[in-house]
Motif scaffolding. Structure first.
Motif, PDB file in Angstrom:
ATOM      1  N   PRO A  51       0.819  -1.213   0.000  1.00  0.00           N
ATOM      2  CA  PRO A  51       0.000   0.000   0.000  1.00  0.00           C
ATOM      3  C   PRO A  51       0.856   1.268   0.000  1.00  0.00           C
ATOM      4  O   PRO A  51       1.991   1.276   0.487  1.00  0.00           O
ATOM      5  N   CYS A 105      -1.841   7.296   0.920  1.00  0.00           N
ATOM      6  CA  CYS A 105      -3.280   7.131   0.669  1.00  0.00           C
ATOM      7  C   CYS A 105      -3.783   5.700   0.828  1.00  0.00           C
ATOM      8  O   CYS A 105      -4.982   5.471   0.861  1.00  0.00           O
ATOM      9  N   SER A 163      -3.543   3.239  -1.364  1.00  0.00           N
ATOM     10  CA  SER A 163      -3.769   2.542  -2.637  1.00  0.00           C
ATOM     11  C   SER A 163      -2.631   1.577  -2.909  1.00  0.00           C
ATOM     12  O   SER A 163      -1.505   1.780  -2.440  1.00  0.00           O
ATOM     13  N   ARG A 164      -2.914   0.549  -3.684  1.00  0.00           N
ATOM     14  CA  ARG A 164      -1.840  -0.374  -4.076  1.00  0.00           C
ATOM     15  C   ARG A 164      -0.894   0.360  -5.013  1.00  0.00           C
ATOM     16  O   ARG A 164      -1.316   0.918  -6.021  1.00  0.00           O
ATOM     17  N   GLU A 184      -0.634  -0.115  -8.957  1.00  0.00           N
ATOM     18  CA  GLU A 184      -1.743   0.304  -9.813  1.00  0.00           C
ATOM     19  C   GLU A 184      -1.478   1.705 -10.354  1.00  0.00           C
ATOM     20  O   GLU A 184      -2.273   2.245 -11.105  1.00  0.00           O
ATOM     21  N   HIS A 185      -0.359   2.296  -9.964  1.00  0.00           N
ATOM     22  CA  HIS A 185      -0.022   3.671 -10.345  1.00  0.00           C
ATOM     23  C   HIS A 185       1.438   3.739 -10.788  1.00  0.00           C
ATOM     24  O   HIS A 185       1.924   2.806 -11.403  1.00  0.00           O
ATOM     25  N   CYS A 192       2.364   5.751  -4.153  1.00  0.00           N
ATOM     26  CA  CYS A 192       1.837   5.306  -5.442  1.00  0.00           C
ATOM     27  C   CYS A 192       2.127   6.295  -6.566  1.00  0.00           C
ATOM     28  O   CYS A 192       2.099   5.923  -7.731  1.00  0.00           O
TER      29      CYS A 192
END
Length: 69
Positions: free
Chosen positions: A13, A17, A19-20, A23-24, A43
């Protein structure tokens, strides 16, 4: 002093934030002024910039520039 480079887990993560990161556009940051502790993963640059602003990490650390110099 040495630092090992390793690829984070696929589900790592974002430190800001949650998020994985994969993925970014992930960024790895390590504080090598403090014993090169564990890396923090963000990310993207926006989360890194927000983290730096929120924690006031640039206070007293930036170079000063004057047009007179």
């Amino acid at each position: 002093m040495s630092t090992t480079v390793s690829t984070p887990d696929a589900d790592q993560p974002c430190a800001y934030c949650g998020s994985r990161i994969f993925e970014h556009d992930p960024i790895c940051v390590r504080d090598c002024d403090d014993g090169c502790g564990a890396p923090a993963y963000f990310c993207n640059y926006a989360c890194l910039a927000a983290h730096v602003d929120e924690k006031d990490l640039t206070a007293g650390n930036a170079c000063e520039w004057s047009p007179e110099e």
